[in-house]
Design a protein around this motif. Structure first.
Motif, PDB file in Angstrom:
ATOM      1  N   SER A 216      16.285 -39.228  -9.446  1.00  0.00           N
ATOM      2  CA  SER A 216      16.909 -38.620  -8.092  1.00  0.00           C
ATOM      3  C   SER A 216      15.010 -38.842  -7.493  1.00  0.00           C
ATOM      4  CB  SER A 216      17.133 -37.218  -8.333  1.00  0.00           C
ATOM      5  OG  SER A 216      15.811 -37.045  -9.377  1.00  0.00           O
ATOM      6  N   ASP A 217      15.260 -38.135  -6.040  1.00  0.00           N
ATOM      7  CA  ASP A 217      14.748 -38.127  -4.920  1.00  0.00           C
ATOM      8  C   ASP A 217      13.117 -37.234  -5.690  1.00  0.00           C
ATOM      9  OD1 ASP A 217      13.934 -38.406  -2.547  1.00  0.00           O
ATOM     10  OD2 ASP A 217      13.578 -36.657  -2.035  1.00  0.00           O
ATOM     11  N   ALA A 218      13.710 -36.253  -6.391  1.00  0.00           N
ATOM     12  CA  ALA A 218      12.528 -35.748  -6.915  1.00  0.00           C
ATOM     13  C   ALA A 218      11.631 -36.500  -7.402  1.00  0.00           C
ATOM     14  CB  ALA A 218      13.451 -34.190  -7.566  1.00  0.00           C
ATOM     15  N   ASP A 219      11.439 -37.505  -8.601  1.00  0.00           N
ATOM     16  CA  ASP A 219      11.456 -38.680  -8.885  1.00  0.00           C
ATOM     17  C   ASP A 219       9.697 -39.325  -8.098  1.00  0.00           C
ATOM     18  OD1 ASP A 219      12.151 -37.483 -11.128  1.00  0.00           O
ATOM     19  OD2 ASP A 219      13.709 -39.111 -11.127  1.00  0.00           O
ATOM     20  N   VAL A 220      10.189 -39.538  -6.781  1.00  0.00           N
ATOM     21  CA  VAL A 220       9.675 -40.265  -5.889  1.00  0.00           C
ATOM     22  C   VAL A 220       7.490 -39.109  -6.120  1.00  0.00           C
ATOM     23  CG1 VAL A 220       9.326 -41.002  -3.923  1.00  0.00           C
ATOM     24  CG2 VAL A 220      11.530 -40.617  -4.197  1.00  0.00           C
ATOM     25  N   ASP A 221       7.021 -40.651  -6.225  1.00  0.00           N
ATOM     26  CA  ASP A 221       5.902 -39.820  -5.798  1.00  0.00           C
ATOM     27  C   ASP A 221       4.998 -39.900  -4.478  1.00  0.00           C
ATOM     28  OD1 ASP A 221       3.019 -40.025  -5.999  1.00  0.00           O
ATOM     29  OD2 ASP A 221       2.830 -41.608  -5.896  1.00  0.00           O
ATOM     30  N   ARG A 222       4.863 -38.053  -4.842  1.00  0.00           N
ATOM     31  CA  ARG A 222       4.370 -37.388  -3.585  1.00  0.00           C
ATOM     32  C   ARG A 222       3.429 -37.329  -3.313  1.00  0.00           C
ATOM     33  NH1 ARG A 222       9.767 -36.214  -3.040  1.00  0.00           N
ATOM     34  NH2 ARG A 222      10.956 -37.035  -1.476  1.00  0.00           N
ATOM     35  N   VAL A 223       2.309 -37.982  -4.439  1.00  0.00           N
ATOM     36  CA  VAL A 223       0.928 -37.238  -4.780  1.00  0.00           C
ATOM     37  C   VAL A 223      -0.052 -38.237  -4.414  1.00  0.00           C
ATOM     38  CG1 VAL A 223      -0.973 -36.709  -6.795  1.00  0.00           C
ATOM     39  CG2 VAL A 223       1.729 -35.827  -6.808  1.00  0.00           C
ATOM     40  N   LYS A 224       0.145 -39.204  -4.784  1.00  0.00           N
ATOM     41  CA  LYS A 224      -0.691 -40.757  -4.622  1.00  0.00           C
ATOM     42  C   LYS A 224       0.296 -41.192  -3.700  1.00  0.00           C
ATOM     43  CE  LYS A 224      -3.542 -39.791  -6.374  1.00  0.00           C
ATOM     44  NZ  LYS A 224      -5.285 -39.794  -6.247  1.00  0.00           N
ATOM     45  N   ALA A 254       8.938 -42.281 -15.843  1.00  0.00           N
ATOM     46  CA  ALA A 254       8.039 -40.709 -16.184  1.00  0.00           C
ATOM     47  C   ALA A 254       8.473 -39.461 -16.103  1.00  0.00           C
ATOM     48  CB  ALA A 254       6.513 -41.971 -16.330  1.00  0.00           C
ATOM     49  N   HIS A 255       8.532 -39.771 -15.370  1.00  0.00           N
ATOM     50  CA  HIS A 255       8.949 -38.296 -13.624  1.00  0.00           C
ATOM     51  C   HIS A 255       9.913 -37.763 -14.533  1.00  0.00           C
ATOM     52  CE1 HIS A 255       9.824 -35.042 -11.138  1.00  0.00           C
ATOM     53  NE2 HIS A 255       8.520 -34.845 -11.562  1.00  0.00           N
ATOM     54  N   SER A 256      11.137 -38.685 -14.761  1.00  0.00           N
ATOM     55  CA  SER A 256      12.266 -38.466 -15.161  1.00  0.00           C
ATOM     56  C   SER A 256      12.552 -38.007 -16.034  1.00  0.00           C
ATOM     57  CB  SER A 256      13.687 -39.741 -14.980  1.00  0.00           C
ATOM     58  OG  SER A 256      13.014 -40.723 -15.599  1.00  0.00           O
ATOM     59  N   LEU A 257      11.939 -38.843 -17.535  1.00  0.00           N
ATOM     60  CA  LEU A 257      11.351 -37.796 -18.276  1.00  0.00           C
ATOM     61  C   LEU A 257      11.741 -36.802 -18.857  1.00  0.00           C
ATOM     62  CD1 LEU A 257      10.208 -40.961 -20.095  1.00  0.00           C
ATOM     63  CD2 LEU A 257      12.602 -40.876 -20.691  1.00  0.00           C
ATOM     64  N   ALA A 258      10.432 -35.918 -18.306  1.00  0.00           N
ATOM     65  CA  ALA A 258       9.783 -34.286 -17.424  1.00  0.00           C
ATOM     66  C   ALA A 258      10.862 -33.636 -17.399  1.00  0.00           C
ATOM     67  CB  ALA A 258       8.650 -34.528 -17.406  1.00  0.00           C
ATOM     68  N   TYR A 287      -1.736 -31.998 -16.164  1.00  0.00           N
ATOM     69  CA  TYR A 287      -0.702 -31.063 -15.337  1.00  0.00           C
ATOM     70  C   TYR A 287       0.727 -32.402 -14.428  1.00  0.00           C
ATOM     71  CZ  TYR A 287      -4.438 -27.854 -14.599  1.00  0.00           C
ATOM     72  OH  TYR A 287      -5.406 -27.306 -14.863  1.00  0.00           O
ATOM     73  N   ASP A 288       0.940 -32.985 -14.888  1.00  0.00           N
ATOM     74  CA  ASP A 288       1.715 -33.643 -14.533  1.00  0.00           C
ATOM     75  C   ASP A 288       2.562 -34.896 -15.381  1.00  0.00           C
ATOM     76  OD1 ASP A 288       0.220 -36.075 -14.239  1.00  0.00           O
ATOM     77  OD2 ASP A 288       2.129 -36.977 -12.331  1.00  0.00           O
ATOM     78  N   PRO A 289       3.561 -35.447 -15.952  1.00  0.00           N
ATOM     79  CA  PRO A 289       3.898 -36.321 -16.779  1.00  0.00           C
ATOM     80  C   PRO A 289       3.003 -37.526 -16.354  1.00  0.00           C
ATOM     81  CG  PRO A 289       5.812 -35.644 -15.569  1.00  0.00           C
ATOM     82  CD  PRO A 289       5.199 -35.081 -15.097  1.00  0.00           C
ATOM     83  N   THR A 290       3.257 -38.194 -15.820  1.00  0.00           N
ATOM     84  CA  THR A 290       2.520 -39.692 -15.032  1.00  0.00           C
ATOM     85  C   THR A 290       1.033 -40.014 -14.859  1.00  0.00           C
ATOM     86  OG1 THR A 290       2.305 -39.262 -12.985  1.00  0.00           O
ATOM     87  CG2 THR A 290       4.830 -39.679 -13.234  1.00  0.00           C
ATOM     88  N   GLY A 291       0.126 -39.014 -14.547  1.00  0.00           N
ATOM     89  CA  GLY A 291      -1.191 -39.356 -14.447  1.00  0.00           C
ATOM     90  C   GLY A 291      -1.446 -39.388 -13.336  1.00  0.00           C
TER      91      GLY A 291
END
Length: 410
Positions: A216-224, A254-258, A287-291
């Motif tokens: 989903s859109d929630a899994d898109v990386d908005r950090v890096k 990885a984010h979708s798994l969390a 702090y997050d499941p991806t690193g």
């Protein structure tokens, strides 16, 4: 006539009195010479007895003066030589003793520093089952580089490996004995090494591996703002999702798994930190499941414990050591993924677990379990600067391990 006689008589009397008053004392010819004998004894006593005999320093000062005093000091040399012999010898001995004591004090200070470093590392990883410190208390007899008392910073000798990584650690995966360490207690960002903990939390939850997960859109990386070939809307089984997360370090997977964990991402991250504490990783936080979050930090010593734990999961060993995997995207295209570890792709090593990681703050990271001399060795490399630094470090460590006696590898 009488006046003249009286005048002459008075003049004679006056002249005789004046002559008697002004007549000097009798001349003594030795008077000017007497001052020299008076001065000489004083100089002899002052220089020879008081200065030359009192301290060696005073004698040294007198000998430098270019004057008659120098002659006097030279003449008295035989006297000072016999009286000073004991003092000079004692002074030299006391100087040597002082230097020896200073050297001993410096050595003791160095020993205390080394013991403090070892004690600090032991505090990081002590007193739990499968803990490193409890496995590495007994000193290794043969190889100095493998001495557990120097795991935080082993001095590089001619036989020690050169590593580009800022922190590193080698440990026997079965016994927990630490073989090599470099800044093993230093805390640093760990990037995608995080995904090993992500996978363990998913597997511990006993969730169905066949359950479909849609990106989903929630899994898109908005950090890096990292890119991904895994399109939004792509549906994969939890099995395939974990495969991509571990083998290719796919962040959206990885984010979708969390996100699909009971309670959502926040509950998942809390479970990650609980798992870390249960493993004795007391200097690790997630702090997050991806690193992708730079605040995901740990130490090489803590990560060795995490790798040792992940090594017990057959699915993690399978996914991290596969060389490639294909999936079908939301647009119907077939996507081909490869392992992010070049050593796994080459297929030369017997690698039983692997995970890479990279963000700018963490540098190039790599953890592995590779068999060396028929023993599974945990290898942790953090914050390598060069692109190929972590791979070069792994090769150097393997070569070094192969030269060690088998009984020193735990």
């Amino acid at each position: 006539m009488n006046k003249v006689v009286a005048f002459l008589f008075g003049l004679i009397c006056f002249s005789s009195q004046s002559f008697a008053a002004t007549t000097p004392k009798p001349y003594v010819p030795d008077e000017p010479v007497i001052s020299k004998p008076v001065i000489k004894p004083v100089l002899k006593k002052t220089i020879v007895v008081k200065r030359a005999v009192k301290t060696p320093i005073a004698t040294a000062k007198v000998s430098k003066i270019k004057s008659p005093v120098k002659t006097l000091a030279t003449k008295t040399a035989p006297v000072t030589k016999t009286t000073k012999a004991g003092k000079i010898k004692a002074t030299k001995n006391s100087t040597v003793t002082s230097i020896a004591l200073n050297s001993t004090q410096r050595l003791n200070k160095y020993s205390r520093v080394q013991k403090n470093k070892s004690h600090q590392l032991a505090q990081h990883v002590d007193a739990k089952p499968a803990r490193i410190a409890s496995r590495s208390v007994a000193p290794v007899k043969a190889s100095p580089a493998a001495n557990p008392t120097r795991v935080t910073n082993i001095p590089l000798t001619s036989g020690s490996p050169f590593l580009d990584s800022s922190s590193a650690l080698v440990m026997n995966a079965n016994t927990g004995r630490m073989i090599y360490g470099k800044n093993a207690a230093r805390r640093t960002p760990i990037a995608s090494i995080t995904k090993l903990m992500t996978s363990m939390v998913v597997l511990d939850a006993k969730l169905s591996m066949d359950q479909p997960i849609t990106i989903s859109d929630a899994d898109v990386d908005r950090v890096k703002k990292s890119s991904s070939r895994l399109e939004v809307g792509t549906t994969l089984s939890r099995y395939d999702t974990m495969w991509l997360a571990l083998m290719s370090s796919e962040n959206r997977a990885a984010h979708s798994l969390a996100r699909t964990y009971p309670g959502g991402t926040s509950a998942f991250v809390a479970a990650m930190n609980r798992k870390a504490r249960a493993l004795g990783m007391n200097h690790t936080v997630f702090y997050d499941p991806t690193g992708l979050n730079k605040d995901n930090t740990s130490t090489a010593a803590d990560l060795a414990l995490m790798v040792q734990a992940a090594y017990r999961y057959p699915q993690i060993r399978q996914f991290t050591t596969s060389t490639e995997h294909d999936i079908i995207s939301a647009s119907g295209r077939q996507l081909h993924y490869k392992n992010s570890n070049a050593l796994v792709r080459e297929g030369v090593w017997d690698i039983q677990l692997s995970k890479t990681g990279y963000i700018k703050e963490a540098g190039r990271c790599l953890v592995m379990v590779a068999e060396v001399q028929s023993k599974p060795m945990v290898m942790v490399f953090l914050d390598a600067g060069a692109t190929s630094g972590r791979i070069s470090d792994a090769r150097n460590i393997k070569t070094w391990l192969e030269r060690q006696p088998t009984n020193q590898l735990g």
